[in-house]
Design a protein around this motif. Structure first.
Motif, PDB file in Angstrom:
ATOM      1  N   ASP A 166     -16.219  40.487  64.773  1.00  8.27           N
ATOM      2  CA  ASP A 166     -16.104  39.063  65.944  1.00  8.27           C
ATOM      3  C   ASP A 166     -17.174  38.637  64.688  1.00  8.27           C
ATOM      4  OD1 ASP A 166     -15.906  36.766  67.073  1.00  8.27           O
ATOM      5  OD2 ASP A 166     -18.044  37.084  68.114  1.00  8.27           O
ATOM      6  N   ALA A 167     -16.727  37.473  63.947  1.00  6.50           N
ATOM      7  CA  ALA A 167     -17.582  36.733  63.095  1.00  6.50           C
ATOM      8  C   ALA A 167     -17.961  35.608  63.347  1.00  6.50           C
ATOM      9  CB  ALA A 167     -17.282  37.508  62.148  1.00  6.50           C
ATOM     10  N   ASP A 168     -18.532  34.684  62.666  1.00  3.03           N
ATOM     11  CA  ASP A 168     -19.372  33.489  62.620  1.00  3.03           C
ATOM     12  C   ASP A 168     -18.452  32.782  61.939  1.00  3.03           C
ATOM     13  OD1 ASP A 168     -21.282  33.487  65.021  1.00  3.03           O
ATOM     14  OD2 ASP A 168     -22.605  33.251  63.227  1.00  3.03           O
ATOM     15  N   LEU A 169     -17.838  33.187  60.902  1.00  2.00           N
ATOM     16  CA  LEU A 169     -17.261  32.479  60.110  1.00  2.00           C
ATOM     17  C   LEU A 169     -16.077  33.297  59.219  1.00  2.00           C
ATOM     18  CD1 LEU A 169     -20.068  30.784  57.347  1.00  2.00           C
ATOM     19  CD2 LEU A 169     -18.252  29.670  59.176  1.00  2.00           C
ATOM     20  N   LEU A 170     -15.759  34.691  59.190  1.00  2.00           N
ATOM     21  CA  LEU A 170     -14.979  35.260  58.838  1.00  2.00           C
ATOM     22  C   LEU A 170     -13.683  35.330  59.493  1.00  2.00           C
ATOM     23  CD1 LEU A 170     -17.427  38.759  56.791  1.00  2.00           C
ATOM     24  CD2 LEU A 170     -15.713  36.280  55.657  1.00  2.00           C
ATOM     25  N   THR A 171     -12.587  35.521  59.382  1.00  2.00           N
ATOM     26  CA  THR A 171     -11.465  35.663  60.146  1.00  2.00           C
ATOM     27  C   THR A 171     -11.146  37.445  60.175  1.00  2.00           C
ATOM     28  OG1 THR A 171      -9.991  35.429  58.185  1.00  2.00           O
ATOM     29  CG2 THR A 171     -10.500  33.964  60.044  1.00  2.00           C
ATOM     30  N   GLY A 172     -11.078  38.166  58.915  1.00  2.80           N
ATOM     31  CA  GLY A 172     -11.116  39.099  58.581  1.00  2.80           C
ATOM     32  C   GLY A 172     -12.202  40.571  58.234  1.00  2.80           C
ATOM     33  N   MET A 173     -12.552  41.063  58.189  1.00  7.79           N
ATOM     34  CA  MET A 173     -13.152  42.349  56.983  1.00  7.79           C
ATOM     35  C   MET A 173     -12.476  43.583  57.376  1.00  7.79           C
ATOM     36  SD  MET A 173     -17.182  41.934  57.226  1.00  7.79           S
ATOM     37  CE  MET A 173     -18.302  42.831  55.469  1.00  7.79           C
ATOM     38  N   ASP A 174     -12.062  44.666  56.628  1.00  6.57           N
ATOM     39  CA  ASP A 174     -11.866  45.467  56.375  1.00  6.57           C
ATOM     40  C   ASP A 174     -12.419  45.944  55.315  1.00  6.57           C
ATOM     41  OD1 ASP A 174     -10.224  45.505  58.980  1.00  6.57           O
ATOM     42  OD2 ASP A 174      -8.709  44.755  57.364  1.00  6.57           O
ATOM     43  N   GLY A 175     -12.784  47.906  55.332  1.00 10.75           N
ATOM     44  CA  GLY A 175     -13.262  48.445  54.823  1.00 10.75           C
ATOM     45  C   GLY A 175     -13.477  49.944  54.411  1.00 10.75           C
ATOM     46  N   SER A 176     -14.495  50.518  54.033  1.00 15.44           N
ATOM     47  CA  SER A 176     -14.384  52.222  53.972  1.00 15.44           C
ATOM     48  C   SER A 176     -15.547  52.462  53.214  1.00 15.44           C
ATOM     49  CB  SER A 176     -12.826  52.733  53.976  1.00 15.44           C
ATOM     50  OG  SER A 176     -11.811  53.053  52.741  1.00 15.44           O
ATOM     51  N   TYR A 177     -15.679  53.447  53.293  1.00 10.37           N
ATOM     52  CA  TYR A 177     -16.754  54.110  52.398  1.00 10.37           C
ATOM     53  C   TYR A 177     -15.716  56.301  52.001  1.00 10.37           C
ATOM     54  CZ  TYR A 177     -20.498  51.254  52.516  1.00 10.37           C
ATOM     55  OH  TYR A 177     -21.594  50.233  52.601  1.00 10.37           O
ATOM     56  N   SER A 178     -15.156  56.625  51.667  1.00 13.08           N
ATOM     57  CA  SER A 178     -14.642  57.466  50.738  1.00 13.08           C
ATOM     58  C   SER A 178     -16.172  58.616  50.329  1.00 13.08           C
ATOM     59  CB  SER A 178     -13.522  57.680  50.461  1.00 13.08           C
ATOM     60  OG  SER A 178     -12.720  56.492  51.052  1.00 13.08           O
ATOM     61  N   THR A 199     -24.159  66.339  43.023  1.00 12.36           N
ATOM     62  CA  THR A 199     -24.110  64.955  43.040  1.00 12.36           C
ATOM     63  C   THR A 199     -23.056  65.038  43.782  1.00 12.36           C
ATOM     64  OG1 THR A 199     -24.059  65.990  40.831  1.00 12.36           O
ATOM     65  CG2 THR A 199     -22.809  63.991  40.670  1.00 12.36           C
ATOM     66  N   THR A 200     -22.758  63.733  44.495  1.00  8.11           N
ATOM     67  CA  THR A 200     -21.754  62.996  45.503  1.00  8.11           C
ATOM     68  C   THR A 200     -21.710  62.155  44.866  1.00  8.11           C
ATOM     69  OG1 THR A 200     -23.361  64.146  47.161  1.00  8.11           O
ATOM     70  CG2 THR A 200     -21.417  62.448  47.308  1.00  8.11           C
ATOM     71  N   GLN A 201     -19.743  61.754  45.171  1.00  9.15           N
ATOM     72  CA  GLN A 201     -18.794  60.330  44.874  1.00  9.15           C
ATOM     73  C   GLN A 201     -18.395  59.672  45.536  1.00  9.15           C
ATOM     74  OE1 GLN A 201     -14.653  61.093  43.430  1.00  9.15           O
ATOM     75  NE2 GLN A 201     -15.657  60.461  40.987  1.00  9.15           N
ATOM     76  N   VAL A 202     -19.294  58.411  45.655  1.00  7.28           N
ATOM     77  CA  VAL A 202     -18.594  57.394  47.279  1.00  7.28           C
ATOM     78  C   VAL A 202     -17.983  56.631  46.286  1.00  7.28           C
ATOM     79  CG1 VAL A 202     -19.676  55.464  48.250  1.00  7.28           C
ATOM     80  CG2 VAL A 202     -20.589  57.733  47.616  1.00  7.28           C
ATOM     81  N   MET A 222      -4.221  41.083  56.203  1.00 14.64           N
ATOM     82  CA  MET A 222      -5.118  41.531  55.436  1.00 14.64           C
ATOM     83  C   MET A 222      -5.157  40.948  53.514  1.00 14.64           C
ATOM     84  SD  MET A 222      -9.164  41.679  54.924  1.00 14.64           S
ATOM     85  CE  MET A 222      -9.157  41.547  56.482  1.00 14.64           C
ATOM     86  N   SER A 223      -5.489  40.536  53.666  1.00 14.71           N
ATOM     87  CA  SER A 223      -5.811  40.566  51.703  1.00 14.71           C
ATOM     88  C   SER A 223      -6.022  42.375  50.857  1.00 14.71           C
ATOM     89  CB  SER A 223      -7.186  40.043  51.046  1.00 14.71           C
ATOM     90  OG  SER A 223      -8.442  40.199  50.907  1.00 14.71           O
ATOM     91  N   ASP A 224      -5.538  42.841  50.096  1.00 17.91           N
ATOM     92  CA  ASP A 224      -5.471  43.640  49.281  1.00 17.91           C
ATOM     93  C   ASP A 224      -7.480  44.126  49.276  1.00 17.91           C
ATOM     94  OD1 ASP A 224      -2.904  43.171  47.138  1.00 17.91           O
ATOM     95  OD2 ASP A 224      -3.103  43.881  48.958  1.00 17.91           O
ATOM     96  N   LEU A 225      -7.168  45.394  48.967  1.00 16.98           N
ATOM     97  CA  LEU A 225      -9.019  45.723  49.613  1.00 16.98           C
ATOM     98  C   LEU A 225      -9.251  45.804  47.580  1.00 16.98           C
ATOM     99  CD1 LEU A 225      -8.671  48.517  51.347  1.00 16.98           C
ATOM    100  CD2 LEU A 225      -9.754  45.689  52.439  1.00 16.98           C
ATOM    101  N   SER A 226     -10.353  45.429  47.074  1.00 12.49           N
ATOM    102  CA  SER A 226     -11.331  45.705  46.683  1.00 12.49           C
ATOM    103  C   SER A 226     -12.068  46.860  46.336  1.00 12.49           C
ATOM    104  CB  SER A 226     -12.731  43.951  46.055  1.00 12.49           C
ATOM    105  OG  SER A 226     -12.043  42.920  45.802  1.00 12.49           O
ATOM    106  N   SER A 227     -12.650  47.272  45.360  1.00 14.90           N
ATOM    107  CA  SER A 227     -12.810  49.447  45.106  1.00 14.90           C
ATOM    108  C   SER A 227     -13.802  49.549  44.102  1.00 14.90           C
ATOM    109  CB  SER A 227     -12.462  50.024  45.996  1.00 14.90           C
ATOM    110  OG  SER A 227     -11.261  50.193  44.781  1.00 14.90           O
ATOM    111  N   SER A 228     -14.926  50.090  44.582  1.00 19.09           N
ATOM    112  CA  SER A 228     -15.451  50.842  43.623  1.00 19.09           C
ATOM    113  C   SER A 228     -16.276  51.902  43.686  1.00 19.09           C
ATOM    114  CB  SER A 228     -16.580  49.792  43.010  1.00 19.09           C
ATOM    115  OG  SER A 228     -16.515  48.308  42.036  1.00 19.09           O
ATOM    116  N   THR A 229     -16.308  52.766  42.482  1.00 19.41           N
ATOM    117  CA  THR A 229     -16.522  53.893  42.503  1.00 19.41           C
ATOM    118  C   THR A 229     -18.123  54.339  42.120  1.00 19.41           C
ATOM    119  OG1 THR A 229     -13.953  54.842  42.686  1.00 19.41           O
ATOM    120  CG2 THR A 229     -16.021  56.927  42.363  1.00 19.41           C
TER     121      THR A 229
END
Length: 145
Positions: free
Chosen positions: A84-96, A104-107, A1-8
């Motif tokens: 499982d997916a039709d096209l993707l071979t990997g998908m990882d992620g998270s919400y913190s 006020t909340t930070q995501v 799996m590749s490095d994760l992209s992120s935003s807050t």
């Protein structure tokens, strides 16, 4: 799996409201235009979704996926991975999710995908970032409405 992209993003809503929106996985299409459908397939003994079937249309990323959700770090973090997916071979992620103050909340949303077709890393990362930024902006808009 590749490095994760992120935003807050900071949302003017209490922590419980933000967690309520993010933890209601079957309701994602009500606030996210990229999620066309979301069906909870399996839940744990606490009623939390552990396997969700989604139809995603996020520009370059269009697919039908089944995601596994891991609640072991909840309520501060919810993670997911591709089953499982039709096209993707990997998908990882998270919400913190963390409270800044009582109103006020930070995501922070992290996402990494792998595709069955060769795509330059820069294009993949740009698509991940656009998907993340759109999801966070739409979550913010829904909760601050």
């Amino acid at each position: 799996m590749s490095d994760l992209s992120s935003s807050t993003i900071t949302i003017d809503a209490p922590l419980a409201d933000v967690q309520g929106a993010l933890f209601a996985l079957g309701q994602y299409p009500t606030w996210s235009s990229a999620i066309k459908s979301s069906e909870v397939v399996e839940s744990d003994d606490q009623g939390r979704a552990t396997k969700v079937k989604m139809t995603i249309d996020a520009g370059m990323m269009k697919d039908r996926v089944i995601l596994d959700y891991d609640w072991s770090k909840a309520p501060g973090q919810l993670t997911f991975s591709l089953d499982d997916a039709d096209l993707l071979t990997g998908m990882d992620g998270s919400y913190s999710i963390k409270a800044i103050d009582e109103d006020t909340t930070q995501v922070t949303y992290e996402l990494g995908v792998s595709l069955s077709m060769p795509i330059p890393a820069m294009m993949r990362q740009k698509a991940e970032k656009a998907t993340i930024d759109q999801a966070l902006a739409q979550l913010k808009a829904a909760l601050e409405a």
